[in-house]
Design a protein around this motif. Structure first.
Motif, PDB file in Angstrom:
ATOM      1  N   ALA A   1     -61.180  12.403 -64.755  1.00  0.00           N
ATOM      2  CA  ALA A   1     -60.971  12.766 -66.082  1.00  0.00           C
ATOM      3  C   ALA A   1     -60.267  13.162 -67.199  1.00  0.00           C
ATOM      4  CB  ALA A   1     -63.053  13.117 -66.098  1.00  0.00           C
ATOM      5  N   PHE A   2     -60.140  14.895 -66.717  1.00  0.00           N
ATOM      6  CA  PHE A   2     -59.307  16.011 -66.955  1.00  0.00           C
ATOM      7  C   PHE A   2     -58.275  15.579 -67.048  1.00  0.00           C
ATOM      8  CE2 PHE A   2     -62.441  19.362 -65.929  1.00  0.00           C
ATOM      9  CZ  PHE A   2     -62.426  19.493 -67.155  1.00  0.00           C
ATOM     10  N   ILE A   3     -57.404  15.077 -65.865  1.00  0.00           N
ATOM     11  CA  ILE A   3     -55.960  14.310 -65.919  1.00  0.00           C
ATOM     12  C   ILE A   3     -56.152  13.054 -66.850  1.00  0.00           C
ATOM     13  CG2 ILE A   3     -54.495  13.199 -64.335  1.00  0.00           C
ATOM     14  CD1 ILE A   3     -55.983  15.050 -61.977  1.00  0.00           C
TER      15      ILE A   3
ATOM     16  N   ALA B   1     -65.861  13.410 -72.358  1.00  0.00           N
ATOM     17  CA  ALA B   1     -66.971  12.817 -72.337  1.00  0.00           C
ATOM     18  C   ALA B   1     -66.612  11.685 -71.700  1.00  0.00           C
ATOM     19  CB  ALA B   1     -67.600  12.809 -73.020  1.00  0.00           C
ATOM     20  N   PHE B   2     -66.081  10.583 -72.797  1.00  0.00           N
ATOM     21  CA  PHE B   2     -65.573   9.423 -72.274  1.00  0.00           C
ATOM     22  C   PHE B   2     -64.550   8.997 -70.740  1.00  0.00           C
ATOM     23  CE2 PHE B   2     -63.118   5.860 -72.375  1.00  0.00           C
ATOM     24  CZ  PHE B   2     -64.130   4.174 -72.579  1.00  0.00           C
ATOM     25  N   SER B   3     -64.029   9.325 -71.169  1.00  0.00           N
ATOM     26  CA  SER B   3     -62.609  10.369 -69.732  1.00  0.00           C
ATOM     27  C   SER B   3     -63.874  10.418 -68.499  1.00  0.00           C
ATOM     28  CB  SER B   3     -61.652  10.866 -70.171  1.00  0.00           C
ATOM     29  OG  SER B   3     -60.631  10.658 -68.505  1.00  0.00           O
ATOM     30  N   LEU B   4     -64.804  11.139 -68.053  1.00  0.00           N
ATOM     31  CA  LEU B   4     -65.914  11.688 -67.534  1.00  0.00           C
ATOM     32  C   LEU B   4     -67.059  10.857 -66.854  1.00  0.00           C
ATOM     33  CD1 LEU B   4     -66.816  13.995 -65.363  1.00  0.00           C
ATOM     34  CD2 LEU B   4     -68.441  14.526 -67.052  1.00  0.00           C
TER      35      LEU B   4
ATOM     36  N   THR C   1     -65.387  24.550 -76.979  1.00  0.00           N
ATOM     37  CA  THR C   1     -66.565  24.782 -76.612  1.00  0.00           C
ATOM     38  C   THR C   1     -67.457  23.935 -76.285  1.00  0.00           C
ATOM     39  OG1 THR C   1     -66.393  25.973 -78.690  1.00  0.00           O
ATOM     40  CG2 THR C   1     -68.370  25.427 -78.193  1.00  0.00           C
ATOM     41  N   GLY C   2     -67.715  22.005 -76.622  1.00  0.00           N
ATOM     42  CA  GLY C   2     -68.342  21.075 -76.258  1.00  0.00           C
ATOM     43  C   GLY C   2     -67.890  20.717 -74.129  1.00  0.00           C
ATOM     44  N   LEU C   3     -66.756  21.313 -73.906  1.00  0.00           N
ATOM     45  CA  LEU C   3     -66.233  20.889 -72.205  1.00  0.00           C
ATOM     46  C   LEU C   3     -67.842  20.826 -71.294  1.00  0.00           C
ATOM     47  CD1 LEU C   3     -62.548  21.340 -71.972  1.00  0.00           C
ATOM     48  CD2 LEU C   3     -64.138  19.633 -72.602  1.00  0.00           C
TER      49      LEU C   3
ATOM     50  N   GLU D   1     -59.330  23.479 -64.319  1.00  0.00           N
ATOM     51  CA  GLU D   1     -59.726  22.260 -65.846  1.00  0.00           C
ATOM     52  C   GLU D   1     -60.725  23.161 -66.417  1.00  0.00           C
ATOM     53  OE1 GLU D   1     -57.525  21.261 -66.823  1.00  0.00           O
ATOM     54  OE2 GLU D   1     -55.625  21.278 -64.621  1.00  0.00           O
ATOM     55  N   SER D   2     -61.933  23.107 -65.451  1.00  0.00           N
ATOM     56  CA  SER D   2     -63.370  23.255 -66.597  1.00  0.00           C
ATOM     57  C   SER D   2     -63.188  24.840 -66.758  1.00  0.00           C
ATOM     58  CB  SER D   2     -64.322  23.446 -65.189  1.00  0.00           C
ATOM     59  OG  SER D   2     -64.160  23.332 -64.085  1.00  0.00           O
TER      60      SER D   2
END
Length: 402
Positions: A31-33, A91-94, A165-167, A281-282
């Protein structure tokens, strides 16, 4: 040395391999990538504005800034559509990548995760507040004179929560909602359509019940949490979870430990940054996004060590700083095979791809290289960390591809 290698192979490598293949962590990593094209576009916009606006402002080049203002404005549009809303994109990617590992409809999963995150955003300004402010400014103001688009609006989302901020909220509720959706899909708790119905329509109807249940679970959590604590979930997560973890990530011990683990994993042929990507990443990735946002707003950078700091100072040429080894082999080595590997590895190494030298030299499982491969990055990260924290060099504020 062989005994240590055997011990690590027996007890450390299996655990690391299991972590690296755990499907939820794989989805988080991917998701991050997947967001990289977006984050890089936003980073380039911030970088260009640094040269077209920030530095010239410090130098007093007012005429240059006026000429370049259109470019600055365009970069602002790019930033607003990328890093300014990166939590929405993530959010969508995850949800998409979680649905992929569960082998259910990926598009629906991404949308469920996205909506679950948006449900947590707070409303900062209600329509009553807007009309009240306008009345205070003009006693003769008539609320009915507002455009029809304002009718029925309850309020406006807090856009300060959709950047980095919302990650953490996107992660938590993305996992919760998508897993519920995926589990229900796998249990066939769906609306079944006749075979004559087009596949796209059938898939959409099949996702209705799982998506409905997942989103209502999130809604109930949001409602109950606010009733009990009188605080919205996203603010609580930011204050109670995200900020303490980000503060912890700024410590020298945390930076040194991650550097050591990446090198150790790579020695056994396991891609260290990929295995530790959920942590990198997080924590440091989130810190980097907040630094980039601060740089765009010309504010003080909130974090000294971010994800790009590793790539800039420790993993140049790939994990272990192997570009230095490649150059040393080309200059000093008299072995034909080592020089051949170095020549083949130089091009990829410039772009931080070091698999050719890792497996071609090889460094993987080569006890001759074990100590320098681990110790050299620890020395580099120590020098870079204290140079940054002591103010000798500025913190990284632009994304670096590693």
């Amino acid at each position: 040395m062989n005994g240590l290698t055997a011990f690590l192979e027996k007890y450390f490598v299996p655990v690391a391999a299991k972590i690296g293949s755990q499907k939820h962590l794989v989805a988080l990593r991917d998701a991050f990538i997947s967001t990289m094209p977006i984050t890089m576009a936003g980073s380039i916009a911030v970088l260009l504005n640094a040269f077209f606006r920030d530095f010239p402002t410090d130098w007093g080049w007012t005429k240059f800034i006026e000429v370049m203002q259109p470019v600055v404005d365009i970069n602002g549009y790019v930033y607003n559509g990328t890093l300014a809303i990166v939590s929405i994109i993530f959010a969508f990617s995850l949800g998409y990548n979680l649905s992929k590992v569960y082998n259910v409809d990926r598009l629906a999963g991404g949308l469920v995760s996205l909506v679950a995150f948006v449900m947590n955003l707070t409303v900062t300004v209600s329509l009553d507040t807007v009309t009240g402010a306008l009345k205070a400014a003009d006693a003769n103001f008539d609320p009915s004179s507002l455009p029809s688009e304002f009718a029925g609006i309850y309020g406006f989302f807090n856009m300060g929560q959709v950047n980095g901020t919302g990650l953490f909220t996107a992660m938590i509720f993305g996992f919760l909602s998508t897993i519920i959706y995926a589990k229900l899909m796998l249990r066939k708790i769906t609306i079944k359509m006749p075979e004559s119905v087009p596949p796209a329509v059938s898939k959409a109807f099949a996702a209705i019940i799982p998506a409905l249940i997942a989103l209502y679970v999130v809604g109930i959590i949001d409602w109950a949490f606010f009733k009990i604590t009188n605080m919205d979930v996203i603010s609580w997560i930011s204050k109670s979870i995200q900020e303490p973890l980000l503060d912890l990530s700024q410590g020298y011990g945390a930076v040194l430990l991650v550097t050591f683990l990446v090198q150790l994993l790579w020695f056994f042929g396991i891609h260290g940054p990929n295995v530790l990507a959920p942590v990198l990443e997080s924590l440091w990735g989130t810190a980097q996004l907040q630094n980039i946002s601060a740089a765009q707003d010309k504010a003080e950078l909130p974090f000294e060590w971010v994800r790009g700091s590793f790539d800039s100072y420790v993993w140049m040429g790939g994990s272990g700083g192997t570009i230095v080894l490649i150059i040393a082999l080309l200059i000093f080595s008299k072995r034909a095979d080592s020089r051949a590997v170095a020549k083949l590895s130089l091009g990829p190494g410039i772009f931080n791809i070091n698999e050719p030298v890792m497996f071609g030299l090889p460094i993987v499982l080569n006890t001759i290289y074990l100590i320098p491969f681990i110790v050299a990055p620890l020395v580099m990260v120590t020098i870079a960390y204290f140079a940054t924290t002591l103010g000798i060099v500025s913190p990284v504020k632009i994304a670096v591809v590693g």
